[in-house]
Design a protein around this motif. Structure first.
Motif, PDB file in Angstrom:
ATOM      1  N   SER A 101      -4.410   1.583  -0.445  1.00  0.00           N
ATOM      2  CA  SER A 101      -3.612   2.444  -1.530  1.00  0.00           C
ATOM      3  C   SER A 101      -4.398   3.698  -1.852  1.00  0.00           C
ATOM      4  O   SER A 101      -3.953   4.767  -2.143  1.00  0.00           O
ATOM      5  CB  SER A 101      -3.369   1.682  -2.817  1.00  0.00           C
ATOM      6  OG  SER A 101      -2.433   0.406  -2.437  1.00  0.00           O
TER       7      SER A 101
ATOM      8  N   SER B 143       0.769  -1.033  -0.035  1.00  0.00           N
ATOM      9  CA  SER B 143      -0.014   0.054  -0.135  1.00  0.00           C
ATOM     10  C   SER B 143       0.776   1.310  -0.018  1.00  0.00           C
ATOM     11  O   SER B 143       0.411   2.100  -0.497  1.00  0.00           O
ATOM     12  CB  SER B 143      -0.808   0.070   1.154  1.00  0.00           C
ATOM     13  OG  SER B 143      -1.705  -1.231   1.234  1.00  0.00           O
TER      14      SER B 143
ATOM     15  N   ALA C 143       2.195   1.801  -3.685  1.00  0.00           N
ATOM     16  CA  ALA C 143       1.034   2.047  -4.626  1.00  0.00           C
ATOM     17  C   ALA C 143       0.785   3.505  -4.322  1.00  0.00           C
ATOM     18  O   ALA C 143       0.254   4.065  -5.232  1.00  0.00           O
ATOM     19  CB  ALA C 143       0.128   1.060  -4.492  1.00  0.00           C
ATOM     20  N   GLY C 144       0.600   3.663  -3.139  1.00  0.00           N
ATOM     21  CA  GLY C 144      -0.051   5.008  -2.681  1.00  0.00           C
ATOM     22  C   GLY C 144       1.084   6.111  -3.039  1.00  0.00           C
ATOM     23  O   GLY C 144       0.674   7.127  -3.500  1.00  0.00           O
TER      24      GLY C 144
END
Length: 342
Positions: A190, A105, A108-109
């Motif tokens: 995310s 996460s 992707a974040g």
């Protein structure tokens, strides 16, 4: 021949050294100057007193001692059961899931946040508006609502397709097979993290001096190269501290994936607490200590990343913990040597 007069004798000082021409001879020190005033010598400069600071220090020390004594002596905490559960395989399996969800996460974040930040800074009104709406919406909706909505997404859309809008579909996906518990948790975290990371990245980019942009443009550098090699490295000095705070919040937010049937660290502790009701407090302490370990590790990484990107901005880099220990040891040895007269 006219007689020439001999030069006058040069005045000498108390140490019989000649005085340069044009300078009056030095007067002997009589001890009556302000530096030798006995009244000034008798006075001492007293430091400013801070009584309330010492009172507050004493209160903090007493409260800390009472808290530590309560942790050690209170049988309600059941430290023997805490030691039993701390390294149990079932707890470590939940910890691994927490690490996986947090790591995926975070990456992707951050990528999504960079894209959203660039869209918000874009001159294109469509990209700028879409990015603003996304950030506004995801920051307004609680994370638990996002996770539960994604968990029940198959009730709204049983299949997902990719094709011509209002036309034939080229690819179809079975949402119920793709949306596993891990995928729902990572996607939900995310999406939420990208909205906050976008504002962090945007603030870092805006903190770079405008002259850097103008100088890069004057050199004829492409915009992508300007961002990668000039703007973004300088923006990281502002981005890193704030985004690490986001990462610490993300690690703690992984406890919410328990509500989408993913047994991470907190979910495992909750399940074990239902099975062993007498060990609820030790199990909660186990989860607390593991979250402290994870967030502390993130803070250590933050220190070294900040130290790396502060080169060129600070005259002296901050000392690492190991360097501080070595400096304290050298100072202690020097004081001991001075005290021993070596």
């Amino acid at each position: 021949m006219p007689e020439t007069s001999a030069p006058p004798d040069e005045p000498v000082t108390a140490d019989s050294s000649p005085v340069p021409p044009g300078r009056p001879p030095a007067r002997p020190d009589t001890g009556s100057g302000p530096a030798h005033d006995p009244r000034l010598a008798a006075e001492r400069v007293l430091p400013l007193r801070h009584p309330w600071r010492w009172v507050l220090t004493a209160v903090v020390v007493v409260l800390a001692a009472q808290f530590a004594h309560g942790l050690v002596s209170n049988p309600f905490y059941q430290w023997d059961r805490f030691a039993y559960w701390f390294f149990r395989p079932v707890v470590l399996d939940g910890l691994v899931i927490t690490l996986e969800v947090a790591a995926l996460s975070a990456v992707a974040g951050l990528i999504g946040g960079v894209v959203l930040a660039l869209c918000r800074l874009s001159p294109n009104p469509v990209l700028r508006s879409a990015s603003w709406v996304y950030i506004w919406l995801l920051r307004s909706v609680p994370l638990i609502v996002v996770l539960l909505f994604l968990y029940n997404f198959s009730a709204l859309y049983r299949t997902l397709s990719l094709g011509v809008p209002f036309g034939p579909a080229f690819f179809r996906f079975d949402e119920s097979r793709l949306a596993t518990d891990m995928v729902v948790a990572v996607v939900g975290l995310s999406l939420n993290e990208a909205a906050y990371a976008a504002e962090v990245v945007r603030s870092g980019v805006l903190s770079v001096d405008q002259g850097q942009h103008e100088a890069a443009s004057a050199l004829g550098l492409p915009r992508g190269f300007q961002f990668r090699r000039i703007v973004f490295p300088q923006a990281l000095r502002v981005i890193v501290p704030t985004y690490v705070n986001q990462l610490i919040g993300l690690v703690k937010s992984t406890s919410l994936v328990f509500y989408v049937s993913l047994l991470d660290l907190f979910g495992t502790v909750q399940s074990l607490g239902s099975t062993y009701p007498g060990d609820i407090v030790p199990l909660l302490l186990v989860a607390t200590f593991w979250y402290i370990v994870l967030t502390s590790a993130v803070s250590v990484v933050q220190f070294y990343v900040e130290r790396h990107y502060s080169r060129g901005a600070l005259r002296t880099l901050p000392l690492t913990p190991l360097q501080k220990i070595r400096s304290a040891i050298r100072s202690a040895r020097a004081r001991i040597a001075v005290g021993a007269g070596i």
